[in-house]
Design a protein around this motif. Structure first.
Motif, PDB file in Angstrom:
ATOM      1  N   HIS A  61       0.878  -1.191   0.000  1.00  0.00           N
ATOM      2  CA  HIS A  61       0.000   0.000   0.000  1.00  0.00           C
ATOM      3  C   HIS A  61       0.899   1.220   0.000  1.00  0.00           C
ATOM      4  O   HIS A  61       1.351   1.693   1.040  1.00  0.00           O
ATOM      5  CB  HIS A  61      -0.919  -0.032   1.229  1.00  0.00           C
ATOM      6  N   HIS A  63       1.586   4.890  -2.242  1.00  0.00           N
ATOM      7  CA  HIS A  63       1.170   5.828  -3.298  1.00  0.00           C
ATOM      8  C   HIS A  63       2.410   6.438  -3.939  1.00  0.00           C
ATOM      9  O   HIS A  63       3.270   6.977  -3.221  1.00  0.00           O
ATOM     10  CB  HIS A  63       0.297   6.936  -2.716  1.00  0.00           C
ATOM     11  N   MET A 203       0.909   2.658  -6.229  1.00  0.00           N
ATOM     12  CA  MET A 203      -0.263   3.165  -6.951  1.00  0.00           C
ATOM     13  C   MET A 203       0.116   4.408  -7.747  1.00  0.00           C
ATOM     14  O   MET A 203       0.532   5.417  -7.174  1.00  0.00           O
ATOM     15  CB  MET A 203      -1.365   3.549  -5.955  1.00  0.00           C
ATOM     16  N   HIS A 311      -9.015   0.802  -1.099  1.00  0.00           N
ATOM     17  CA  HIS A 311      -9.144   1.490   0.185  1.00  0.00           C
ATOM     18  C   HIS A 311     -10.568   1.283   0.710  1.00  0.00           C
ATOM     19  O   HIS A 311     -11.537   1.553  -0.005  1.00  0.00           O
ATOM     20  CB  HIS A 311      -8.938   2.995   0.020  1.00  0.00           C
ATOM     21  N   HIS A 335      -6.326  -0.203   4.655  1.00  0.00           N
ATOM     22  CA  HIS A 335      -6.635   0.390   5.970  1.00  0.00           C
ATOM     23  C   HIS A 335      -7.568  -0.490   6.806  1.00  0.00           C
ATOM     24  O   HIS A 335      -7.173  -1.003   7.834  1.00  0.00           O
ATOM     25  CB  HIS A 335      -7.212   1.805   5.856  1.00  0.00           C
ATOM     26  N   ASP A 392       1.811   3.631   2.908  1.00  0.00           N
ATOM     27  CA  ASP A 392       0.827   4.595   2.412  1.00  0.00           C
ATOM     28  C   ASP A 392       1.531   5.792   1.741  1.00  0.00           C
ATOM     29  O   ASP A 392       1.926   5.680   0.597  1.00  0.00           O
ATOM     30  CB  ASP A 392      -0.092   5.036   3.558  1.00  0.00           C
TER      31      ASP A 392
HETATM   32 ZN   LIG Z   1      -3.656   4.896   0.763  1.00  0.00          ZN
END
Ligand SMILES: [Zn+2]
Length: 491
Positions: A61, A63, A203, A311, A335, A392
């Protein structure tokens, strides 16, 4: 207040451990005595060094633009050799000029310092607006420090609003340069490699990228820029495997059309893109999960399956977003903070195939938990719901993967078996092809064996060559500043 490990509790854990271990080798529920003894005697520096050196699996996870540190942004924004020849400007004063307010989502507020533009966008401004901006490379020391801080959550009062409503809008053109993003991928691979991460599933998209003259890149051309950079020797030398997920911004009007486009794009680029994610704040109800069920069902009628990691449950109130997201076809939940309030879905996920991507630091900084005593991670971990730790937007938290492990061990007293299950889960639940996955898992187990043997033979002396490289988070929140590059740089 964060709870900390209490020596008394640890000592009683060790006594229990001795009884549990007996003659049997450790399995589920057992604890490794050597690790309990290490934790009981270790100070924070020892624990951090140990966890930095610990072999880890993947970051599932992650970004792409949120993972980049401010110092990297500054360097790439100002180095035209590295950034594809672009020149960047940033807003250093508000001149009360008429409203310029355009960004990729059409949501940039006018009253925003350190909004970043490339030269072609700058040239389109009125003279009044041009007077608000300055070349990033020409910032004085005070402005540069403020610019760096503008891209991380480093103030007590900064939280969810600052993150969702200013950080992304502020990046603006800087986030729409494919050469910068490609370079950042490699910097991430290098940084994660140093702390034992061997797989990244980031991502990132391929649309809305701008050439220096302001015209648009073709999406396929952007994918090729990423591919070419990842094939260069310095990327390969990291030993890190990187794959991408295409993200869908879930709450905008065009989201269904976007999802169709993304699905077909990912289908044509399966060597690089291994999945699709849905992002955007969940407290905007326009992006509710079941909105996308008809579109996904339509796409699944004629396109071979594409894995989904979505998410869900990153929200304050109880709802059924996690259950509904599983119904969409997701096999990973990002999450899952409010899953704890949905017992039927928790039961569905126990000992199952669905993994929750846990983001401890993100959840604290964005106020989804007030302190770690509220976080559901230990309940998921210890009732058999597959979990892995992930970062994240670690660039904006000024943290790293070791910080996530450090928080997990400090706040939840993880056993050795629990600790190493996290990396194993991250690889088992990755979307990479099965052959690469098997190789990553084999490598993980071999590295763990070597690490454990070395540590049990030599203790901390066996880690004396490990030089942790951390950032601001553990310094700010745990007073552990010795390894913090940001703290050192500002001293
Ligand atoms: Zn995220």
């Amino acid at each position: 207040m964060n709870r900390r490990l209490k020596p008394g509790i640890l000592r009683s854990t060790i006594l229990c451990a001795g009884l549990l271990l007996g003659a049997a080798s450790p399995g589920a529920g057992a604890v490794e005595n050597w690790f309990e003894e290490f934790k009981a005697g270790a100070d924070d520096r020892d624990l951090y060094r140990f966890l930095y050196a610990l072999p880890k699996g993947g970051d599932l996870h992650n970004h792409m633009t949120g993972s980049n540190f401010s110092e990297w942004w500054y360097q790439l924004a100002t180095d035209r050799q590295l950034n594809g020849g672009y020149q960047y400007y940033t807003r250093v004063r508000i001149g009360n000029c008429a409203g310029y307010g355009r960004d990729m989502f059409g949501q940039t507020p006018y009253l925003m310092y350190f909004h970043n533009l490339q030269a072609s966008s700058y040239r389109a401004l009125s003279d009044c607006e041009k007077g608000e901006y300055k070349k990033i490379g020409a910032l004085d020391a005070e402005e540069k420090a403020a610019w760096l801080d503008s891209l991380r959550l480093d103030k007590k009062h900064e939280g969810r609003e600052e993150f969702f409503q200013t950080h992304w809008q502020r990046l603006a053109d800087l986030g729409q340069n494919p050469y910068i993003n490609a370079e950042m991928l490699v910097r991430n691979m290098q940084a994660f490699a140093r702390e034992g991460v061997r797989y990244i599933e980031t991502m990132g998209g391929t649309r809305f990228y701008k050439k220096p003259d302001g015209s648009a890149f073709e999406a396929d051309a952007v994918a090729d820029i990423f591919r070419d950079r990842l094939a260069e020797p310095d990327a390969r030398e990291t030993g890190v495997t990187l794959r991408m997920q295409y993200f869908l911004l879930r709450f905008i009007d065009s989201a269904e059309r976007d999802l169709e486009w993304i699905y077909r794009f990912v289908d044509r680029h399966r060597d690089l893109y291994v999945g699709i994610n849905m992002v955007g704040r969940e407290d905007n109800d326009k992006g509710y999960p079941l909105r996308f069920l008809p579109t996904l069902r339509k796409l699944r009628r004629d396109i071979p399956g594409i894995p989904l990691a979505i998410h869900a449950g990153e929200v304050d109130e109880p709802n059924h977003h996690v259950r509904d997201t599983l119904l969409l076809g997701a096999s990973r939940i990002g999450h899952g903070v409010n899953l704890i309030s949905d017992p039927d879905t928790m039961l569905l996920m126990r000992n199952g195939d669905y993994l929750v991507e846990i983001n401890l630091i993100s959840n604290l900084l964005l106020d989804y938990v007030d302190d770690y005593g509220e976080h559901p991670f230990p309940e998921y971990l210890r009732t058999g719901i597959p979990v892995a730790l992930s970062t994240d937007d670690r660039g904006m938290w000024d943290s790293n993967m070791t910080d996530e492990y450090f928080v997990a061990v400090k706040e939840f007293n993880l056993s050795w078996e629990e600790l190493i299950s996290l990396g194993r889960n991250s690889l088992q639940h990755s979307f990479v092809d099965s052959e690469t996955k098997a190789a990553l898992l084999g490598d993980y187990e071999a590295r763990l064996r070597r690490f454990e043997q070395r540590f049990r033979r030599r203790g901390m002396a066996g880690l004396s060559d490990v030089v942790p490289h951390s950032h601001g988070f553990t310094c700010e929140h745990y007073g552990l500043c010795e390894f913090s590059a940001t703290a050192v740089a500002s001293n």
